[in-house]
Design an enzyme around this catalytic site. Structure first.
Site, mmCIF file in Angstrom:
data_model
loop_
_atom_site.group_PDB
_atom_site.id
_atom_site.type_symbol
_atom_site.label_atom_id
_atom_site.label_comp_id
_atom_site.label_asym_id
_atom_site.label_seq_id
_atom_site.Cartn_x
_atom_site.Cartn_y
_atom_site.Cartn_z
ATOM 1 N N GLY A 49 10.562 -3.377 -55.051
ATOM 2 C CA GLY A 49 10.180 -3.495 -53.651
ATOM 3 C C GLY A 49 11.409 -3.305 -52.785
ATOM 4 C CD GLN A 54 15.813 -5.219 -49.404
ATOM 5 O OE1 GLN A 54 14.653 -4.888 -49.565
ATOM 6 N NE2 GLN A 54 16.571 -5.656 -50.394
ATOM 7 C CB CYS A 97 16.893 -9.868 -53.398
ATOM 8 S SG CYS A 97 16.855 -8.957 -51.841
ATOM 9 C CG LEU A 98 16.981 -3.764 -55.013
ATOM 10 C CD1 LEU A 98 16.303 -2.495 -54.501
ATOM 11 C CD2 LEU A 98 17.681 -3.496 -56.338
ATOM 12 C CG HIS A 139 11.285 -10.774 -52.008
ATOM 13 N ND1 HIS A 139 12.142 -11.560 -52.756
ATOM 14 C CD2 HIS A 139 12.059 -9.749 -51.542
ATOM 15 C CE1 HIS A 139 13.363 -11.039 -52.723
ATOM 16 N NE2 HIS A 139 13.338 -9.932 -52.007
ATOM 17 C CD GLU A 140 10.381 -6.236 -50.923
ATOM 18 O OE1 GLU A 140 11.281 -5.999 -50.087
ATOM 19 O OE2 GLU A 140 10.627 -6.481 -52.122
ATOM 20 C CG HIS A 143 13.873 -8.354 -47.319
ATOM 21 N ND1 HIS A 143 15.203 -8.723 -47.319
ATOM 22 C CD2 HIS A 143 13.533 -8.186 -48.616
ATOM 23 C CE1 HIS A 143 15.629 -8.789 -48.582
ATOM 24 N NE2 HIS A 143 14.641 -8.477 -49.381
#
Ligand code: NI
Length: 193
Positions: A49, A54, A97-98, A139-140, A143
């Site tokens: 995701g 990000q 998370c990235l 989660h996304e 962000h």
């Protein structure tokens, strides 16, 4: 046909990750290009995701593609995603998370959610999500509101992770590897969201 591009992924504690993203007016060619670039960037990372902030774009756009743990879904492209229903039941998942590379923590969220969004063709959709998809969508969307999964854990653990991220970045800068392409990381643990 426009080529896709890999975008640089911001990592915490970058202040842009703490900002609230703005809704898109419509999914037009520009937003579709962003969605396609985000999907390519996410898959290369690799992750399951990715949210626009990000990659430094403060617009309410997320992409997901999950092929693991009994979940096979996507690619999904969502603009202005909104949770319109949540289950009473919670689920705990060891999230990564990235933008918080190589750190993981258990996060508790509603086990099932329904999300309303504009798809890649600018059509409104509603999708009932469970399992890893429900975790990932929440989660996304976090962000887009400047919230990272480390904001949902103890402040002690959060500051420890942030200290390590700052230290790792400084070490990388000292090695002069800052402008080299990042090495493709293997998924060692849980998938990065
Ligand atoms: Ni993330």
């Amino acid at each position: 046909m426009v080529a896709m591009a890999l975008l640089p992924i911001l990592t915490a504690p970058d202040p842009r990750l703490k900002k609230k993203s703005q809704p898109v007016k419509a999914v037009d060619g520009e937003i579709r290009q962003l969605m396609d670039d985000m999907l390519e960037t996410m898959k290369a990372a690799p992750g399951i995701g990715l949210a626009a902030p990000q990659v430094g774009v403060l617009r309410r756009v997320i992409v997901l593609e999950i092929e693991r743990e009994g979940t096979s879904v996507g690619p999904l492209f969502m603009a202005n995603p909104e949770i319109i229903d949540v289950s009473d039941e919670d689920a705990t998942y060891n999230e990564g998370c990235l933008s918080v590379p190589e750190h993981y923590a258990d996060v508790v969220r509603p086990a099932r959610v329904t999300v309303r969004y504009l798809d890649r063709e600018n059509a409104q959709q509603e999708l009932a999500c469970e399992g890893l998809l429900a975790t990932c969508v929440q989660h996304e969307i976090d962000h887009l509101d400047g919230v990272l999964f480390i904001d949902k854990i103890s402040s002690l653990k959060r500051s420890m992770i942030l200290r390590k991220l700052v230290k790792a970045r400084k070490e990388k800068e000292r090695e002069g590897s800052g402008d080299r392409a990042p090495a493709k990381k293997e998924i060692e643990h849980a998938p990065a969201l």
